[in-house]
Design a protein around this motif. Structure first.
Motif, PDB file in Angstrom:
ATOM      1  N   VAL A 144       6.415   2.706  35.094  1.00 47.06           N
ATOM      2  CA  VAL A 144       6.425   3.752  36.128  1.00 47.06           C
ATOM      3  C   VAL A 144       7.839   3.963  36.666  1.00 47.06           C
ATOM      4  N   ALA A 145       8.619   2.887  36.753  1.00 47.05           N
ATOM      5  CA  ALA A 145       9.984   2.982  37.270  1.00 47.05           C
ATOM      6  C   ALA A 145      10.981   3.419  36.204  1.00 47.05           C
ATOM      7  N   ALA A 146      10.847   2.872  35.000  1.00 49.28           N
ATOM      8  CA  ALA A 146      11.864   3.079  33.965  1.00 49.28           C
ATOM      9  C   ALA A 146      11.758   4.429  33.265  1.00 49.28           C
ATOM     10  N   VAL A 147      10.542   4.895  33.015  1.00 49.24           N
ATOM     11  CA  VAL A 147      10.395   6.148  32.263  1.00 49.24           C
ATOM     12  C   VAL A 147      11.014   7.342  32.995  1.00 49.24           C
ATOM     13  N   PRO A 148      10.735   7.550  34.294  1.00 47.37           N
ATOM     14  CA  PRO A 148      11.402   8.667  34.992  1.00 47.37           C
ATOM     15  C   PRO A 148      12.919   8.494  35.074  1.00 47.37           C
ATOM     16  N   HIS A 149      13.370   7.272  34.983  1.00 50.96           N
ATOM     17  CA  HIS A 149      14.797   6.969  35.077  1.00 50.96           C
ATOM     18  C   HIS A 149      15.505   7.149  33.740  1.00 50.96           C
ATOM     19  N   LEU A 150      14.946   6.555  32.694  1.00 56.40           N
ATOM     20  CA  LEU A 150      15.606   6.514  31.391  1.00 56.40           C
ATOM     21  C   LEU A 150      14.966   7.422  30.345  1.00 56.40           C
ATOM     22  N   GLY A 151      13.712   7.774  30.541  1.00 58.78           N
ATOM     23  CA  GLY A 151      12.983   8.528  29.528  1.00 58.78           C
ATOM     24  C   GLY A 151      12.173   7.594  28.645  1.00 58.78           C
ATOM     25  N   TRP A 152      11.196   8.163  27.946  1.00 61.31           N
ATOM     26  CA  TRP A 152      10.316   7.355  27.099  1.00 61.31           C
ATOM     27  C   TRP A 152      11.062   6.662  25.965  1.00 61.31           C
ATOM     28  N   LYS A 153      11.965   7.382  25.324  1.00 58.85           N
ATOM     29  CA  LYS A 153      12.643   6.832  24.148  1.00 58.85           C
ATOM     30  C   LYS A 153      13.439   5.584  24.493  1.00 58.85           C
ATOM     31  N   THR A 207      13.228   3.751  27.172  1.00 59.70           N
ATOM     32  CA  THR A 207      12.364   2.706  27.725  1.00 59.70           C
ATOM     33  C   THR A 207      11.666   1.934  26.616  1.00 59.70           C
ATOM     34  N   LEU A 208      11.144   2.633  25.630  1.00 59.18           N
ATOM     35  CA  LEU A 208      10.467   1.959  24.519  1.00 59.18           C
ATOM     36  C   LEU A 208      11.448   1.161  23.666  1.00 59.18           C
ATOM     37  N   LEU A 209      12.624   1.727  23.431  1.00 63.65           N
ATOM     38  CA  LEU A 209      13.643   0.994  22.672  1.00 63.65           C
ATOM     39  C   LEU A 209      14.023  -0.303  23.379  1.00 63.65           C
ATOM     40  N   PHE A 210      14.221  -0.210  24.684  1.00 67.96           N
ATOM     41  CA  PHE A 210      14.586  -1.431  25.409  1.00 67.96           C
ATOM     42  C   PHE A 210      13.433  -2.411  25.469  1.00 67.96           C
ATOM     43  N   THR A 211      12.208  -1.932  25.587  1.00 72.62           N
ATOM     44  CA  THR A 211      11.058  -2.828  25.620  1.00 72.62           C
ATOM     45  C   THR A 211      11.008  -3.674  24.351  1.00 72.62           C
ATOM     46  N   VAL A 212      11.215  -3.030  23.217  1.00 72.02           N
ATOM     47  CA  VAL A 212      11.191  -3.752  21.939  1.00 72.02           C
ATOM     48  C   VAL A 212      12.400  -4.677  21.820  1.00 72.02           C
ATOM     49  N   ALA A 213      13.592  -4.127  22.091  1.00 73.92           N
ATOM     50  CA  ALA A 213      14.816  -4.930  21.965  1.00 73.92           C
ATOM     51  C   ALA A 213      14.815  -6.087  22.960  1.00 73.92           C
ATOM     52  N   GLY A 214      14.400  -5.813  24.193  1.00 77.53           N
ATOM     53  CA  GLY A 214      14.370  -6.859  25.212  1.00 77.53           C
ATOM     54  C   GLY A 214      13.403  -7.972  24.852  1.00 77.53           C
ATOM     55  N   TYR A 215      12.224  -7.585  24.357  1.00 78.54           N
ATOM     56  CA  TYR A 215      11.251  -8.601  23.940  1.00 78.54           C
ATOM     57  C   TYR A 215      11.824  -9.462  22.813  1.00 78.54           C
ATOM     58  N   LEU A 216      12.452  -8.849  21.822  1.00 80.12           N
ATOM     59  CA  LEU A 216      12.982  -9.603  20.677  1.00 80.12           C
ATOM     60  C   LEU A 216      14.100 -10.556  21.104  1.00 80.12           C
ATOM     61  N   ILE A 217      14.980 -10.110  21.997  1.00 80.93           N
ATOM     62  CA  ILE A 217      16.051 -10.983  22.492  1.00 80.93           C
ATOM     63  C   ILE A 217      15.452 -12.159  23.253  1.00 80.93           C
ATOM     64  N   LYS A 258      17.507  16.938  28.437  1.00 84.18           N
ATOM     65  CA  LYS A 258      16.740  16.146  29.392  1.00 84.18           C
ATOM     66  C   LYS A 258      15.738  15.319  28.594  1.00 84.18           C
ATOM     67  N   PRO A 259      15.935  14.004  28.519  1.00 80.87           N
ATOM     68  CA  PRO A 259      15.049  13.167  27.704  1.00 80.87           C
ATOM     69  C   PRO A 259      13.601  13.270  28.147  1.00 80.87           C
ATOM     70  N   ALA A 260      12.705  13.199  27.193  1.00 80.97           N
ATOM     71  CA  ALA A 260      11.278  13.257  27.493  1.00 80.97           C
ATOM     72  C   ALA A 260      10.891  12.129  28.438  1.00 80.97           C
ATOM     73  N   GLY A 261      10.162  12.476  29.479  1.00 81.29           N
ATOM     74  CA  GLY A 261       9.721  11.482  30.457  1.00 81.29           C
ATOM     75  C   GLY A 261      10.586  11.401  31.686  1.00 81.29           C
ATOM     76  N   VAL A 262      11.837  11.811  31.577  1.00 85.45           N
ATOM     77  CA  VAL A 262      12.738  11.754  32.734  1.00 85.45           C
ATOM     78  C   VAL A 262      12.250  12.713  33.806  1.00 85.45           C
ATOM     79  N   ALA A 263      12.203  12.237  35.032  1.00 85.68           N
ATOM     80  CA  ALA A 263      11.726  13.040  36.154  1.00 85.68           C
ATOM     81  C   ALA A 263      12.454  12.600  37.421  1.00 85.68           C
TER      82      ALA A 263
END
Length: 295
Positions: free
Chosen positions: A27-36, A38-48, A203-208
């Protein structure tokens, strides 16, 4: 197939607070960074995070020697000896630490009833944000790890332990040094994704720009602190809880005073730079202004 489904359901139902925090992160990250991004960081962050935990339980680096107790392996998802929820937690801890660092360091404009952080790409990817966000994340662990080690006394359950009793409520200092290193890697990964993860998009998708969007991440940060201190008190560890309160009293007070002092005290070029990169920002709304503001 039934076993896989049971484990998938158990992963969520056994750790509802983790997935509540993760939902708040989205809810916090998507309006800030966008879906792309946010999802990239979710995957990269989990792997790190997973790599750091897998390395430490097998080599002792970077957190020191510790082990997981796999009593819940048949009820929730584990990956190569590491509980899935544990590595996933790093993702939202990193983002809320990063968002808090941005709010502390960036200028703020009052726009009607909204408060808008005049962030820029330069601020987002600065060393100051990297350094401060890494420390914010380490300080979260200083509060969360001691109570997690007492998981057998609350609904977390006993999931891990250290081979040697550490100096800080059983936690070795090597753990916090490891957290500093890994937190810096995670924040750096987020900054790298922010730089290259959405180039060419107006404007990245999801950014609001919902009201008070810049406060969503810091609010999640405070919720994580409050949750862990509440559990600490619940299990009767008063000294541990008091230590946590003392750790955070000064930085929270300083951040609050700094925020109050800097609202509408920005330079025209800071507003212009922000709007040049984020033209959809709520900063275009008319603010009330304060004496000494340059708007």
């Amino acid at each position: 197939m039934t076993d896989i489904l049971d484990i998938a359901i158990g992963t969520i139902t056994m750790r509802p607070y983790v997935f509540a925090f993760f939902t708040a992160y989205l809810v916090a990250a998507v309006p800030h960074l966008g879906w792309k991004k946010t999802l990239l960081f979710t995957v990269a962050g989990y792997l790190i995070a997973f790599a750091s935990e897998y390395s430490s339980i097998n080599t002792g680096f970077p957190y020191g020697w510790y082990y997981y107790v796999d009593t819940t392996r048949d009820r929730e998802l584990w990956v190569a000896g590491v509980p899935f929820f544990d590595s996933l937690s790093y993702v939202f801890l990193t983002y809320c630490s990063y968002a808090t660092a941005l709010l502390v360091l960036g200028p703020v404009k009052k726009a009607g009833r909204d408060l808008v952080l005049l962030e820029t790409g330069r601020l987002r990817r600065s060393f100051s944000v990297l350094f401060l966000a890494s420390l914010f994340q380490v300080f979260l662990d200083i509060v969360t790890d001691p109570v997690a080690l007492q998981g057998s006394r609350w609904f977390l359950g006993r999931i891990y332990g250290y081979k040697e009793v550490g100096a800080h409520f059983g936690i070795p200092l090597s753990n916090y040094l490891g957290w500093l290193l890994v937190s810096a890697l995670l924040v750096a990964a987020l900054q790298l994704i922010d730089r290259f993860g959405g180039r060419g998009e107006e404007k990245p998708a999801g950014v609001a720009a919902p009201p008070l969007r810049a406060f969503y991440g810091p609010f999640l940060y405070l919720c994580v602190i409050a949750f862990n201190l509440t559990v600490t008190l619940y299990i009767g560890e008063r000294l541990m809880a008091i230590t946590g309160f003392f750790i955070y009293t000064l930085p929270i007070a300083m951040a609050g005073v700094l925020l109050f002092q800097k609202v509408d005290r920005y330079h025209k070029d800071e507003l212009a730079a922000h709007l040049a990169e984020f033209p959809w920002s709520n900063a275009t709304s008319t603010g009330s202004g304060r004496p000494g503001a340059s708007n």
